[in-house]
Design a protein around this motif. Sequence first.
Motif, PDB file in Angstrom:
ATOM      1  N   LEU A  50       0.822  -1.202   0.000  1.00 20.31           N
ATOM      2  CA  LEU A  50       0.000   0.000   0.000  1.00 20.31           C
ATOM      3  C   LEU A  50       0.865   1.264   0.000  1.00 20.31           C
ATOM      4  O   LEU A  50       0.530   2.250  -0.658  1.00 20.31           O
ATOM      5  CB  LEU A  50      -0.952   0.002   1.197  1.00 20.31           C
ATOM      6  CG  LEU A  50      -2.036  -1.070   1.187  1.00 20.31           C
ATOM      7  CD1 LEU A  50      -2.822  -1.044   2.495  1.00 20.31           C
ATOM      8  CD2 LEU A  50      -2.953  -0.941  -0.013  1.00 20.31           C
ATOM      9  N   GLY A  51       1.984   1.216   0.710  1.00 15.87           N
ATOM     10  CA  GLY A  51       2.893   2.352   0.714  1.00 15.87           C
ATOM     11  C   GLY A  51       3.448   2.649  -0.662  1.00 15.87           C
ATOM     12  O   GLY A  51       3.583   3.812  -1.057  1.00 15.87           O
ATOM     13  N   SER A  52       3.764   1.603  -1.429  1.00 20.36           N
ATOM     14  CA  SER A  52       4.278   1.824  -2.781  1.00 20.36           C
ATOM     15  C   SER A  52       3.190   2.407  -3.679  1.00 20.36           C
ATOM     16  O   SER A  52       3.472   3.269  -4.519  1.00 20.36           O
ATOM     17  CB  SER A  52       4.852   0.536  -3.373  1.00 20.36           C
ATOM     18  OG  SER A  52       3.827  -0.391  -3.670  1.00 20.36           O
ATOM     19  N   LEU A  53       1.942   1.955  -3.504  1.00 15.94           N
ATOM     20  CA  LEU A  53       0.843   2.527  -4.284  1.00 15.94           C
ATOM     21  C   LEU A  53       0.663   3.999  -3.935  1.00 15.94           C
ATOM     22  O   LEU A  53       0.428   4.835  -4.814  1.00 15.94           O
ATOM     23  CB  LEU A  53      -0.464   1.789  -3.998  1.00 15.94           C
ATOM     24  CG  LEU A  53      -0.542   0.328  -4.396  1.00 15.94           C
ATOM     25  CD1 LEU A  53      -1.909  -0.248  -4.036  1.00 15.94           C
ATOM     26  CD2 LEU A  53      -0.241   0.131  -5.862  1.00 15.94           C
ATOM     27  N   TRP A  54       0.768   4.295  -2.657  1.00 14.01           N
ATOM     28  CA  TRP A  54       0.581   5.655  -2.164  1.00 14.01           C
ATOM     29  C   TRP A  54       1.651   6.591  -2.720  1.00 14.01           C
ATOM     30  O   TRP A  54       1.362   7.694  -3.161  1.00 14.01           O
ATOM     31  CB  TRP A  54       0.652   5.612  -0.637  1.00 14.01           C
ATOM     32  CG  TRP A  54       0.233   6.875   0.015  1.00 14.01           C
ATOM     33  CD1 TRP A  54       1.052   7.909   0.343  1.00 14.01           C
ATOM     34  CD2 TRP A  54      -1.069   7.241   0.401  1.00 14.01           C
ATOM     35  NE1 TRP A  54       0.324   8.907   0.935  1.00 14.01           N
ATOM     36  CE2 TRP A  54      -0.994   8.523   0.979  1.00 14.01           C
ATOM     37  CE3 TRP A  54      -2.314   6.618   0.326  1.00 14.01           C
ATOM     38  CZ2 TRP A  54      -2.100   9.178   1.465  1.00 14.01           C
ATOM     39  CZ3 TRP A  54      -3.409   7.284   0.826  1.00 14.01           C
ATOM     40  CH2 TRP A  54      -3.302   8.538   1.385  1.00 14.01           C
ATOM     41  N   SER A  55       2.888   6.133  -2.706  1.00 14.63           N
ATOM     42  CA  SER A  55       4.019   7.003  -3.031  1.00 14.63           C
ATOM     43  C   SER A  55       4.472   6.971  -4.480  1.00 14.63           C
ATOM     44  O   SER A  55       5.095   7.922  -4.942  1.00 14.63           O
ATOM     45  CB  SER A  55       5.218   6.619  -2.153  1.00 14.63           C
ATOM     46  OG  SER A  55       4.891   6.731  -0.802  1.00 14.63           O
ATOM     47  N   HIS A  56       4.185   5.889  -5.186  1.00 18.05           N
ATOM     48  CA  HIS A  56       4.808   5.720  -6.496  1.00 18.05           C
ATOM     49  C   HIS A  56       3.826   5.429  -7.621  1.00 18.05           C
ATOM     50  O   HIS A  56       4.235   4.927  -8.674  1.00 18.05           O
ATOM     51  CB  HIS A  56       5.856   4.605  -6.429  1.00 18.05           C
ATOM     52  CG  HIS A  56       6.892   4.835  -5.377  1.00 18.05           C
ATOM     53  ND1 HIS A  56       7.803   5.867  -5.440  1.00 18.05           N
ATOM     54  CD2 HIS A  56       7.143   4.198  -4.218  1.00 18.05           C
ATOM     55  CE1 HIS A  56       8.570   5.846  -4.373  1.00 18.05           C
ATOM     56  NE2 HIS A  56       8.190   4.838  -3.606  1.00 18.05           N
ATOM     57  N   SER A  57       2.558   5.751  -7.445  1.00 23.38           N
ATOM     58  CA  SER A  57       1.568   5.443  -8.484  1.00 23.38           C
ATOM     59  C   SER A  57       1.733   6.321  -9.721  1.00 23.38           C
ATOM     60  O   SER A  57       1.273   5.949 -10.800  1.00 23.38           O
ATOM     61  CB  SER A  57       0.150   5.611  -7.933  1.00 23.38           C
ATOM     62  OG  SER A  57      -0.122   6.976  -7.675  1.00 23.38           O
ATOM     63  N   GLY A  58       2.352   7.483  -9.559  1.00 24.66           N
ATOM     64  CA  GLY A  58       2.439   8.428 -10.672  1.00 24.66           C
ATOM     65  C   GLY A  58       1.220   9.338 -10.746  1.00 24.66           C
ATOM     66  O   GLY A  58       1.151  10.229 -11.592  1.00 24.66           O
ATOM     67  N   LEU A  59       0.255   9.107  -9.856  1.00 24.52           N
ATOM     68  CA  LEU A  59      -0.943   9.937  -9.799  1.00 24.52           C
ATOM     69  C   LEU A  59      -0.718  11.082  -8.810  1.00 24.52           C
ATOM     70  O   LEU A  59       0.043  10.943  -7.856  1.00 24.52           O
ATOM     71  CB  LEU A  59      -2.139   9.107  -9.323  1.00 24.52           C
ATOM     72  CG  LEU A  59      -2.530   7.901 -10.169  1.00 24.52           C
ATOM     73  CD1 LEU A  59      -3.559   7.049  -9.433  1.00 24.52           C
ATOM     74  CD2 LEU A  59      -3.062   8.342 -11.531  1.00 24.52           C
ATOM     75  N   SER A  60      -1.430  12.181  -9.020  1.00 17.79           N
ATOM     76  CA  SER A  60      -1.420  13.242  -8.010  1.00 17.79           C
ATOM     77  C   SER A  60      -2.183  12.727  -6.785  1.00 17.79           C
ATOM     78  O   SER A  60      -2.921  11.726  -6.867  1.00 17.79           O
ATOM     79  CB  SER A  60      -2.103  14.502  -8.558  1.00 17.79           C
ATOM     80  OG  SER A  60      -3.504  14.268  -8.706  1.00 17.79           O
ATOM     81  N   ASP A  61      -2.046  13.415  -5.663  1.00 19.13           N
ATOM     82  CA  ASP A  61      -2.800  13.022  -4.467  1.00 19.13           C
ATOM     83  C   ASP A  61      -4.292  13.027  -4.761  1.00 19.13           C
ATOM     84  O   ASP A  61      -5.028  12.122  -4.354  1.00 19.13           O
ATOM     85  CB  ASP A  61      -2.495  13.961  -3.298  1.00 19.13           C
ATOM     86  CG  ASP A  61      -1.078  13.820  -2.773  1.00 19.13           C
ATOM     87  OD1 ASP A  61      -0.372  12.853  -3.137  1.00 19.13           O
ATOM     88  OD2 ASP A  61      -0.665  14.695  -1.983  1.00 19.13           O
TER      89      ASP A  61
END
Length: 181
Positions: A50-61
């Motif tokens: 989940l941390g990788s999805l949160w930080s590295h998705s390439g999407l804005s917040d």
Amino acid sequence: MARVSYVRADELESEYEDLVVSSLQPGKAVNVYSAVATNPPVLKGLRQFLGSLWSHSGLSDRQRELVILTAAHEIGVGYEWHQHVNIARNADITDAEIAALARDDREPFAEDEKAIIAYARAVVRGRVTDSLHDAVVEYVGEEATVGAATVAAGYLGLGRVIDALDVDLEDGDDFVGWDPR
């Protein structure tokens, strides 16, 4: 009532203690992590994922929270929705926009966000088409499209875990509602 015991930080080996605490609400243990802590190595892997999805998705917040709220609503997991409404507010998503997501009303959103929301719903439903995928790629590129797909699928999976374990809202919390206005 949850189907498993909530595990407190002081009941865990030191390498797992911090994993039941929200990274967004320092010091606050959250029930979803406390439930999964029944199996500490799984909790550790889940938090890393989940941390990788949160930080590295390439999407804005903002985009990330639109995807997460869309996934949570699509599968009807109130706990996940509740947790992310305040996060969404901090990502400049208004209560009116949050309510629109719950109605599947995309009118308040920009065209790129409409495409991302439609894509997130399609990922959760298992119905992504080439044209829908291509539309999102056109707006955010391939890397962020992979991020959007993975965030939607990851939070779909988390929602299913929440449902399977029947995770409750934290003590003292009242469900914010599908329409938080």
